[in-house]
Design a protein around this motif. Structure first.
Motif, PDB file in Angstrom:
ATOM      1  N   UNK A 192       0.832  -1.200   0.000  1.00 36.05           N
ATOM      2  CA  UNK A 192       0.000   0.000   0.000  1.00 36.05           C
ATOM      3  C   UNK A 192       0.873   1.259   0.000  1.00 36.05           C
ATOM      4  N   UNK A 193       0.499   2.210  -0.863  1.00 37.65           N
ATOM      5  CA  UNK A 193       1.138   3.532  -0.898  1.00 37.65           C
ATOM      6  C   UNK A 193       0.022   4.577  -0.924  1.00 37.65           C
ATOM      7  N   UNK A 194       0.363   5.776  -0.427  1.00 37.65           N
ATOM      8  CA  UNK A 194      -0.613   6.873  -0.426  1.00 37.65           C
ATOM      9  C   UNK A 194       0.069   8.158  -0.853  1.00 37.65           C
ATOM     10  N   UNK A 195      -0.520   8.806  -1.841  1.00 39.60           N
ATOM     11  CA  UNK A 195      -0.046  10.115  -2.292  1.00 39.60           C
ATOM     12  C   UNK A 195      -1.246  10.962  -2.693  1.00 39.60           C
ATOM     13  N   UNK A 196      -1.180  12.220  -2.378  1.00 40.04           N
ATOM     14  CA  UNK A 196      -2.215  13.177  -2.756  1.00 40.04           C
ATOM     15  C   UNK A 196      -3.603  12.691  -2.356  1.00 40.04           C
ATOM     16  N   UNK A 197      -3.675  12.057  -1.182  1.00 40.92           N
ATOM     17  CA  UNK A 197      -4.944  11.595  -0.655  1.00 40.92           C
ATOM     18  C   UNK A 197      -5.516  10.380  -1.361  1.00 40.92           C
ATOM     19  N   UNK A 198      -4.711   9.701  -2.192  1.00 38.83           N
ATOM     20  CA  UNK A 198      -5.181   8.550  -2.947  1.00 38.83           C
ATOM     21  C   UNK A 198      -4.284   7.347  -2.648  1.00 38.83           C
ATOM     22  N   UNK A 222      -2.839   3.345  -3.503  1.00 36.68           N
ATOM     23  CA  UNK A 222      -2.632   2.271  -4.469  1.00 36.68           C
ATOM     24  C   UNK A 222      -2.151   1.041  -3.713  1.00 36.68           C
ATOM     25  N   UNK A 223      -2.653  -0.122  -4.125  1.00 40.76           N
ATOM     26  CA  UNK A 223      -2.074  -1.379  -3.659  1.00 40.76           C
ATOM     27  C   UNK A 223      -1.431  -2.077  -4.843  1.00 40.76           C
ATOM     28  N   UNK A 224      -0.143  -2.404  -4.709  1.00 43.36           N
ATOM     29  CA  UNK A 224       0.581  -3.141  -5.740  1.00 43.36           C
ATOM     30  C   UNK A 224       0.708  -4.584  -5.259  1.00 43.36           C
ATOM     31  N   UNK A 225      -0.102  -5.447  -5.856  1.00 45.79           N
ATOM     32  CA  UNK A 225      -0.117  -6.860  -5.505  1.00 45.79           C
ATOM     33  C   UNK A 225       1.154  -7.541  -6.001  1.00 45.79           C
ATOM     34  N   UNK A 226       1.738  -8.417  -5.186  1.00 44.45           N
ATOM     35  CA  UNK A 226       2.993  -9.083  -5.519  1.00 44.45           C
ATOM     36  C   UNK A 226       2.825 -10.220  -6.527  1.00 44.45           C
ATOM     37  N   UNK A 227       1.587 -10.518  -6.867  1.00 46.29           N
ATOM     38  CA  UNK A 227       1.340 -11.517  -7.891  1.00 46.29           C
ATOM     39  C   UNK A 227       0.963 -12.874  -7.334  1.00 46.29           C
ATOM     40  N   UNK A 228       0.089 -13.566  -8.055  1.00 46.78           N
ATOM     41  CA  UNK A 228      -0.401 -14.885  -7.683  1.00 46.78           C
ATOM     42  C   UNK A 228       0.525 -15.974  -8.231  1.00 46.78           C
ATOM     43  N   UNK A 229       1.044 -15.756  -9.436  1.00 48.01           N
ATOM     44  CA  UNK A 229       1.918 -16.730 -10.082  1.00 48.01           C
ATOM     45  C   UNK A 229       3.354 -16.255 -10.140  1.00 48.01           C
ATOM     46  N   UNK A 230       4.056 -16.712 -11.160  1.00 45.85           N
ATOM     47  CA  UNK A 230       5.470 -16.372 -11.306  1.00 45.85           C
ATOM     48  C   UNK A 230       5.823 -16.432 -12.785  1.00 45.85           C
ATOM     49  N   UNK A 231       6.936 -15.814 -13.143  1.00 47.10           N
ATOM     50  CA  UNK A 231       7.325 -15.712 -14.544  1.00 47.10           C
ATOM     51  C   UNK A 231       8.844 -15.773 -14.663  1.00 47.10           C
ATOM     52  N   UNK A 232       9.333 -16.471 -15.689  1.00 51.43           N
ATOM     53  CA  UNK A 232      10.767 -16.587 -15.989  1.00 51.43           C
ATOM     54  C   UNK A 232      11.480 -17.397 -14.906  1.00 51.43           C
ATOM     55  N   UNK A 233      11.824 -16.775 -13.773  1.00 51.83           N
ATOM     56  CA  UNK A 233      12.410 -17.535 -12.674  1.00 51.83           C
ATOM     57  C   UNK A 233      11.308 -18.381 -12.057  1.00 51.83           C
ATOM     58  N   UNK A 234      11.472 -19.717 -12.009  1.00 53.00           N
ATOM     59  CA  UNK A 234      10.376 -20.601 -11.576  1.00 53.00           C
ATOM     60  C   UNK A 234      10.294 -20.713 -10.061  1.00 53.00           C
ATOM     61  N   UNK A 235      10.252 -19.584  -9.381  1.00 55.70           N
ATOM     62  CA  UNK A 235      10.194 -19.621  -7.941  1.00 55.70           C
ATOM     63  C   UNK A 235      10.033 -18.242  -7.347  1.00 55.70           C
ATOM     64  N   UNK A 236       9.989 -18.213  -6.035  1.00 51.25           N
ATOM     65  CA  UNK A 236       9.926 -16.953  -5.287  1.00 51.25           C
ATOM     66  C   UNK A 236      10.788 -17.086  -4.037  1.00 51.25           C
TER      67      UNK A 236
END
Length: 411
Positions: free
Chosen positions: A370-376, A378-392
């Motif tokens: 979660x981030x907040x700027x100018x009274x608004x 945003x949530x940046x979701x870390x993702x459900x899956x994965x891409x390229x590197x087959x792991x987390x």
């Protein structure tokens, strides 16, 4: 071809230097042979899959694992290189001193022997990323976490006080290799009993048919006010070769049809209203819009046509750079934006409430959470899956649950 020669030269330099730590610890020739054999197999496998195979259908599981094992090899060896180089910083002055004071008596052997305890420490440190990457490949990519946030708004309609949103993002179904783990995650989503489920793009890596084995899994997702989705940059098929532009366009139409089969209401630069007890909030969905060379098909103005300026607004936009570049400075006030895209680079360190770091921060100002700027917000979701590197590693697959509350907003 030249880039592979360059890659091999660099890797050989790293490998030779890293080998100094192994050679200091043991003189066993079989261990030395094993060291070089593992390097040869891993690097050869990577070159074969990325240079000697047909990638017309995009990157498959074999390509992903070849890349993952290369990372598991290279990162620890770079740590070994740094450790050995640091030791050489102290060995070099000693060698220079012996050269001028002992001359020929040293018989050319001016450098002091490497200290075993330095190699032991360096190998111990290098083992940490090695173990982490192996864990990330075999367990971490399905280590789903439910992250819960409560956001307070003064102008939230009373009927939506306590309203729960589950956000999913970046499924990347073409990367999955364990359908049972995906089923577990879908059940985990349903256990949250949210009012609405919002998916913020990248359902596939490249092709719509990647999703075919998972239609009957994801259509089990349930929320009483429905399921809504948008497109991410990977959903357009821009990263795969096509026989014709018509084939590429048909692929996108196929993906839209699959989303409908799953039960998603796909928003293409348009909006819907969520209604409750005679009150409503606007749900806006834009197509992908991102900086850094990514597709910019999103049209915020078109999506918000006929929405009143005073309406409470939730925006779904795949790439968080859209929020920074366009959304927060728009004439309309978008109370909450939901994004994904970054994956948190699938690698980092997080101690909830205390510390958060990933190389993603060097590319994205808003990369996870979660981030907040100018009274608004945003949530940046870390993702459900994965891409390229087959792991987390450290940045786990995420199911976000956001509860909306009416009240005095915090700073």
């Amino acid at each position: 071809m030249l880039r592979w020669v360059f890659f091999l030269v660099i890797f050989i330099i790293i490998d030779i230097y890293a080998f100094q730590a192994v050679k200091t610890i043991t003189k066993n020739s079989w261990i030395h042979i094993l060291y070089w054999l593992i390097s040869l197999v891993v690097v050869g496998n990577f070159i074969y899959h990325y240079y000697g195979t047909n990638k017309s259908d995009g990157l498959n599981h074999a390509h992903a694992f070849a890349f993952g094992f290369l990372l598991a090899l290279v990162i620890p060896k770079m740590i070994l290189l740094l450790g050995m180089f640091a030791e050489d910083i102290f060995r070099l002055p000693h060698a220079i001193y012996r050269y001028f004071t002992e001359g020929d008596a040293a018989k050319g052997n001016y450098f002091p022997s490497r200290r075993q305890f330095v190699s032991n420490i360096t190998l111990g440190i290098a083992a940490i990323p090695l173990a982490s990457i192996i864990f990330g490949i075999y367990k971490g990519k399905y280590n789903f976490k439910v992250l819960k946030y409560t956001l307070t708004f003064e102008d939230l309609p009373h009927a939506f006080d306590g309203y729960k949103i589950t956000q999913l993002s970046d499924i990347h179904s073409g990367s999955f290799d364990d359908i049972e783990k995906v089923k577990y995650a879908v059940n985990l989503v349903n256990e949250q009993q949210s009012d609405v489920i919002l998916f913020t793009g990248d359902m596939v890596n490249n092709r719509a048919d990647e999703m075919l084995p998972y239609i009957e899994v994801f259509n089990k997702l349930h929320a009483k006010d429905g399921k809504f989705s948008i497109l991410g940059n990977h959903d357009y098929g821009d990263y795969a070769p096509w026989d014709s532009e018509a084939a590429k366009l048909q692929n996108l139409e196929d993906l839209k049809a699959i989303q409908k089969q799953i039960g998603f209401n796909l928003l293409l630069n348009e909006h819907r209203y969520l209604e409750k007890n005679g009150e409503k909030i606007a749900l806006i969905g834009v197509e992908n819009w991102g900086t850094g060379g990514f597709k910019q098909a999103g049209d915020l103005k078109k999506a918000s046509q006929n929405i009143h300026a005073n309406d409470f607004k939730i925006l779904m936009s795949h790439d968080p750079t859209h929020w920074a570049k366009k959304v927060i400075t728009d004439d309309y006030h978008y109370h909450l934006t939901l994004s994904g895209h970054t994956h948190g680079m699938q690698f980092g360190i997080e101690i909830p409430g205390w510390f958060k770091w990933s190389p993603a921060k060097w590319r994205y100002k808003h990369w996870a959470g979660i981030y907040k700027e100018m009274g608004q917000y945003i949530n940046v979701n870390r993702g459900f899956g994965y891409l390229a590197f087959p792991g987390r590693v450290g940045i786990w697959p995420e199911i976000t649950v956001i509860e909306l509350k009416k009240g005095t907003a915090t700073a």
